[in-house]
Design a protein around this motif. Sequence first.
Motif, short mmCIF file in Angstrom:
data_model
loop_
_atom_site.label_atom_id
_atom_site.label_comp_id
_atom_site.label_asym_id
_atom_site.label_seq_id
_atom_site.Cartn_x
_atom_site.Cartn_y
_atom_site.Cartn_z
N ILE A 1 1.33 -9.98 -10.98
CA ILE A 1 1.59 -10.24 -9.56
C ILE A 1 0.23 -10.22 -8.82
O ILE A 1 -0.77 -9.72 -9.36
CB ILE A 1 2.55 -9.22 -8.91
CG1 ILE A 1 2.08 -7.76 -9.14
CG2 ILE A 1 3.95 -9.41 -9.44
CD1 ILE A 1 1.27 -7.20 -8.05
N GLU A 2 0.24 -10.72 -7.61
CA GLU A 2 -0.94 -10.64 -6.75
C GLU A 2 -0.81 -9.42 -5.86
O GLU A 2 0.26 -9.17 -5.30
CB GLU A 2 -1.06 -11.91 -5.91
CG GLU A 2 -2.32 -11.99 -5.07
CD GLU A 2 -2.43 -13.31 -4.31
OE1 GLU A 2 -3.54 -13.84 -4.21
OE2 GLU A 2 -1.39 -13.80 -3.82
N ALA A 3 -1.90 -8.64 -5.71
CA ALA A 3 -1.88 -7.46 -4.86
C ALA A 3 -1.72 -7.86 -3.40
O ALA A 3 -1.95 -9.02 -3.01
CB ALA A 3 -3.16 -6.64 -5.04
N ASP A 4 -1.32 -6.91 -2.57
CA ASP A 4 -1.04 -7.17 -1.16
C ASP A 4 -2.21 -7.80 -0.41
O ASP A 4 -2.02 -8.64 0.46
CB ASP A 4 -0.62 -5.88 -0.44
CG ASP A 4 0.89 -5.75 -0.36
OD1 ASP A 4 1.59 -6.71 -0.74
OD2 ASP A 4 1.37 -4.70 0.08
N ASP A 5 -3.44 -7.36 -0.75
CA ASP A 5 -4.58 -7.86 0.02
C ASP A 5 -5.12 -9.19 -0.52
O ASP A 5 -6.14 -9.70 -0.03
CB ASP A 5 -5.69 -6.81 0.07
CG ASP A 5 -6.33 -6.54 -1.29
OD1 ASP A 5 -5.94 -7.19 -2.28
OD2 ASP A 5 -7.22 -5.69 -1.35
N ASP A 6 -4.46 -9.76 -1.52
CA ASP A 6 -4.80 -11.07 -2.10
C ASP A 6 -6.14 -11.10 -2.83
O ASP A 6 -6.56 -12.16 -3.29
CB ASP A 6 -4.82 -12.18 -1.02
CG ASP A 6 -3.48 -12.34 -0.34
OD1 ASP A 6 -2.47 -11.88 -0.90
OD2 ASP A 6 -3.44 -12.94 0.75
N ASN A 7 -6.82 -9.98 -2.94
CA ASN A 7 -8.13 -9.96 -3.59
C ASN A 7 -8.06 -9.63 -5.07
O ASN A 7 -9.07 -9.64 -5.76
CB ASN A 7 -9.05 -8.94 -2.91
CG ASN A 7 -9.42 -9.35 -1.50
OD1 ASN A 7 -9.66 -10.53 -1.24
ND2 ASN A 7 -9.45 -8.39 -0.59
#
Length: 344
Positions: free
Chosen positions: A222-228
């Motif tokens: 998955i992609e983390a909340d901060d998109d980084n």
Amino acid sequence: MNRTALSLPALAATALLLAACGSSDPQPAAASSSTSPSTSGAANSAGVYTLPGPGVFPEGITADDNTFYVTSTGDGAVFKGTLGTPDMQVFLPGGADGRTGAAGIDVSDADDNGDDSGDVDDVNRLVIAGGATGKVWIYDSISGALVGTFTNGLGADATFLNDVAIADNGDVFVTDSRSPALFRIPAEQVKSGAQDGPLETFVNFTGSPFVYGEGFNANGIIEADDDNALIVGQSNTGNLYRVDRQSKDVTQVDLGGATVMNADGLELDDDTLYVVRNRDGVITKVDLSEDGRSGRVLADITDPSFAYPTTVAVTEDRLLVVNSQFDKRGGEPVEPFTVSSIPE
């Protein structure tokens, strides 16, 4: 919203190794896992969606508003369902376009960003990982038209493309459970497609903290909340790893000493990470930091309808859970195969 659960057998206590490779709050029950000292939830009933056909052995799931899609490892079919409608339908027939097996799946929503700029995130795309085929297929999620096929060029014994994640910028990332690589399809190619285009190695895990061993390694993503960053689960160790999108640095997510053994599909809803642990028959909830560097195991969720669950999607405050029955490959699975719908 969904019909009352059908009666399904309890998950076998001693499941075989994975052969293919996924309302109100649940009421508290005794802890069922050594992952953490947290409590475990067990719902009394679940809604059930049914998949047509024999030998499906479903694995992946993704949802877009009221629509969701489920893959078949049996023949590569992709099924389409609608919330509140118990029976799912074939969306992409098995075997078409060389899709003899299908594992992870993700969907992009053209309405996600609410603009009409024509950017890559303004197209509807359905991305499917092909397991031992070494292929990834991209389709139009509305029409079912093939947009492109990408291949890593590895033999069936050397690869298992397991799960996919479409990042907010439109890039697609694909895990490989056998080869120590994380693959990427750039957003522009996701939009335009390619005929048997090559898969780009985004990160080679060799020499990183993410050490590959026997069995299945990289799985859910998955992609983390901060998109980084990206978060990847390792099935055979129970570790989670963070991959920095810019530097490509790989670090282990700090779970305070806890692990999530047999981690399969991952789903992130705000700061809650759901980790499906197939052989254990539970979904572990993790409070994940925004940057994905640390997390805290909260609880395990289980349900009598679970049958070797592999993946989960969150929609309308409910969890849609794929019941793969992988432990019954070569035996007598209970048909029809199902997707459970339980409170989030």
